[in-house]
Design a protein around this motif. Structure first.
Motif, short mmCIF file in Angstrom:
data_model
loop_
_atom_site.label_atom_id
_atom_site.label_comp_id
_atom_site.label_asym_id
_atom_site.label_seq_id
_atom_site.Cartn_x
_atom_site.Cartn_y
_atom_site.Cartn_z
N ALA A 68 18.13 38.71 37.27
CA ALA A 68 17.58 37.47 37.82
C ALA A 68 18.74 36.52 38.10
N TYR A 69 18.58 35.69 39.11
CA TYR A 69 19.66 34.78 39.52
C TYR A 69 19.25 33.33 39.32
N THR A 70 20.26 32.50 39.10
CA THR A 70 20.05 31.08 38.93
C THR A 70 21.22 30.33 39.53
N GLY A 71 21.16 29.01 39.51
CA GLY A 71 22.27 28.18 39.98
C GLY A 71 23.21 27.84 38.84
N GLU A 72 24.21 27.02 39.14
CA GLU A 72 25.21 26.68 38.14
C GLU A 72 24.88 25.41 37.36
N GLU A 73 23.94 24.59 37.88
CA GLU A 73 23.65 23.31 37.25
C GLU A 73 22.58 23.45 36.16
N PRO A 74 22.58 22.53 35.19
CA PRO A 74 21.63 22.63 34.08
C PRO A 74 20.17 22.70 34.51
N ASP A 75 19.79 21.93 35.52
CA ASP A 75 18.38 21.93 35.95
C ASP A 75 17.96 23.30 36.47
N ALA A 76 18.82 23.92 37.26
CA ALA A 76 18.51 25.26 37.80
C ALA A 76 18.45 26.28 36.67
N ILE A 77 19.41 26.21 35.75
CA ILE A 77 19.42 27.15 34.63
C ILE A 77 18.16 26.96 33.79
N ALA A 78 17.78 25.70 33.53
CA ALA A 78 16.60 25.42 32.73
C ALA A 78 15.35 26.00 33.37
N SER A 79 15.20 25.79 34.67
CA SER A 79 14.00 26.26 35.37
C SER A 79 13.91 27.79 35.36
N ASP A 80 15.02 28.44 35.69
CA ASP A 80 15.00 29.90 35.81
C ASP A 80 14.96 30.58 34.45
N LEU A 81 15.60 29.97 33.46
CA LEU A 81 15.56 30.54 32.11
C LEU A 81 14.15 30.41 31.53
N ALA A 82 13.53 29.25 31.71
CA ALA A 82 12.17 29.05 31.20
C ALA A 82 11.20 30.03 31.86
N LYS A 83 11.38 30.24 33.15
CA LYS A 83 10.51 31.18 33.87
C LYS A 83 10.66 32.59 33.31
N LEU A 84 11.89 32.99 33.04
CA LEU A 84 12.12 34.35 32.54
C LEU A 84 11.64 34.50 31.09
N LEU A 85 11.88 33.48 30.28
CA LEU A 85 11.43 33.54 28.89
C LEU A 85 9.90 33.60 28.80
N GLY A 86 9.24 33.01 29.79
CA GLY A 86 7.78 33.00 29.77
C GLY A 86 7.13 34.18 30.45
N ASP A 87 7.92 35.11 30.93
CA ASP A 87 7.37 36.24 31.69
C ASP A 87 7.85 37.55 31.06
N GLU A 88 7.12 38.00 30.07
CA GLU A 88 7.51 39.22 29.37
C GLU A 88 7.52 40.43 30.29
N GLN A 89 6.58 40.48 31.23
CA GLN A 89 6.52 41.61 32.17
C GLN A 89 7.77 41.67 33.03
N GLN A 90 8.25 40.51 33.51
CA GLN A 90 9.47 40.49 34.33
C GLN A 90 10.69 40.88 33.50
N ARG A 91 10.75 40.43 32.27
CA ARG A 91 11.87 40.81 31.41
C ARG A 91 11.88 42.32 31.19
N SER A 92 10.71 42.89 30.98
CA SER A 92 10.62 44.34 30.79
C SER A 92 11.06 45.08 32.05
N LYS A 93 10.65 44.57 33.19
CA LYS A 93 11.04 45.19 34.47
C LYS A 93 12.56 45.14 34.65
N LEU A 94 13.15 43.97 34.40
CA LEU A 94 14.61 43.84 34.56
C LEU A 94 15.35 44.72 33.57
N SER A 95 14.82 44.88 32.39
CA SER A 95 15.44 45.75 31.39
C SER A 95 15.54 47.18 31.91
N ILE A 96 14.44 47.67 32.46
CA ILE A 96 14.41 49.05 32.98
C ILE A 96 15.34 49.19 34.19
#
Length: 380
Positions: free
Chosen positions: A322-350
């Motif tokens: 998964a990709y994000t930007g360099e600024e805190p707001d972008a990191i916060a948004s994309d990290l929160a989205k990934l932490l809240g999506d177990e299915q996407q994390r599992s997909k990226l793991s595979i």
């Protein structure tokens, strides 16, 4: 096809076996399996001699003078003692794996330039270090018979910024050792989590040197924004060697008391699979990398990776991160989205594990061999 007689200078490998250590160790280990395509000699620090004898038993391993553990002495020896050694061994090619090389070696020299961020991200290096490496890179590009880089992005940046002849530069991707970096067993994860004081706490992992280019302060602030309102917020673990980014301390000082940051320093090499593979997310929001070995190692361990689309990182991560930007707001948004999506994390793991299999040290060794044959004037 006749073999090529090569001397690899491994004296620049640090004791902590960080990025350059992983590169040299992985490359030499793979060269042990190429048979009569190479007649290999390795010069190294005295403390590494036994290690390399084990990695490449067919190679001639020479211990350099003990003084080379100090960088000024090593650089001086590189210009005097190393050429003499190459002449004594009668090598056809001398390979310098870390930016610098002898000015007069008496034989063709190849050099690895790991990245161009000393030019593109000048503000992220202290003045003395940046000046030294920019000068070293320019000198090596002039003096070397051929240059090895770990990504097309690095090659393209050297061509763009320094007007390098593209045909003079060969891309040899790094690899990852599947035995050292693997999907960890539950017991491995539990052991590392317990050592970090996180036996009951999930965590976001960062692994790397704490230097400005790695963007750790913005990761800390983005993580705080992403997790501060969660009922059971994951910790943030900042693992790796201390660098010269004082802004990390300032960012950590701002962390709310109910959130946990763990700074264990260097982790044992054997603990890395459990650390990376045990993370909810491996976050690496770098401003730019010549390759991005930490994200490849995290992928190989089954960690969902969040990184930036800067320079070489998309070459390594592809669609498996998964990709994000360099600024805190972008990191916060994309990290929160990934932490809240177990299915996407599992997909990226595979996907990450599958993609990591494409990056092998054997392929890297084959690319280096082709470079050395070209430098020696032999057919490829």
């Amino acid at each position: 096809m006749s073999g090529v007689k090569v001397l690899v200078d491994a004296t620049s490998v640090p004791a902590d076996r960080g990025g350059v250590g992983r590169y040299v160790d992985g490359l030499l280990s793979a060269l042990a399996h190429v048979g009569d395509e190479i007649d290999l000699s390795v010069v190294c620090q005295r403390t590494d001699a036994e290690r390399y004898l084990g990695l490449v038993p067919e190679a001639e391993v020479i211990a350099a003078p003990s003084a080379v553990t100090h960088r000024p002495a090593r650089l001086a020896w590189e210009q005097t003692g190393l050429p003499m050694l190459a002449q004594q061994l009668g090598v056809e090619v001398l390979h310098s794996p870390f930016y610098t090389c002898p000015l007069r070696a008496g034989c063709p020299v190849t050099v690895t330039v790991h990245d161009a961020t000393f030019f593109t991200e000048r503000d992220h290096y202290d003045k003395a270090r940046g000046t030294f490496f920019r000068s070293a890179i320019k000198t090596s590009l002039r003096r070397a018979s051929r240059v090895v880089v770990p990504s097309k992005a690095t090659r393209d940046e050297l061509v763009r910024l320094l007007d390098v002849d593209e045909s003079h530069v060969d891309v040899a991707y790094h690899g990852v050792d599947p035995e050292a970096f693997h999907i960890p067993a539950p017991a491995e994860k539990a052991r590392v989590a317990a050592r970090l004081g996180l036996a009951e706490t999930p965590y976001v992992a960062f692994l790397g040197v704490m230097e400005p280019r790695k963007n750790v302060p913005n990761l800390v602030r983005g993580w705080v924004s992403a997790v501060r309102r969660m009922p059971a917020p994951p910790a943030l673990v900042l693992a790796g060697g201390s660098g010269h980014d004082d802004a990390i301390d300032d960012a950590v000082a701002e962390v709310p008391v109910h959130l946990k940051v763990v700074r264990p320093g260097y982790l044992r090499f054997a603990d890395l699979p459990g650390f990376l593979g045990g993370a909810l997310v491996a976050a690496y929001p770098s401003y730019g990398e010549g390759f991005g070995l930490p994200i490849l190692e995290a992928m190989a361990c089954g960690a969902p990776v969040l990184t930036t689309p800067r320079l070489s990182l998309p070459e390594v991560g592809g669609d498996a991160v998964a990709y994000t930007g360099e600024e805190p707001d972008a990191i916060a948004s994309d990290l929160a989205k990934l932490l809240g999506d177990e299915q996407q994390r599992s997909k990226l793991s595979i996907l990450g594990v599958e993609r990591a299999r494409d990056f092998t040290w054997q392929r890297s060794a084959s690319a280096h061999l082709a470079t050395w044959r070209k430098a020696a004037g032999k057919s490829v």
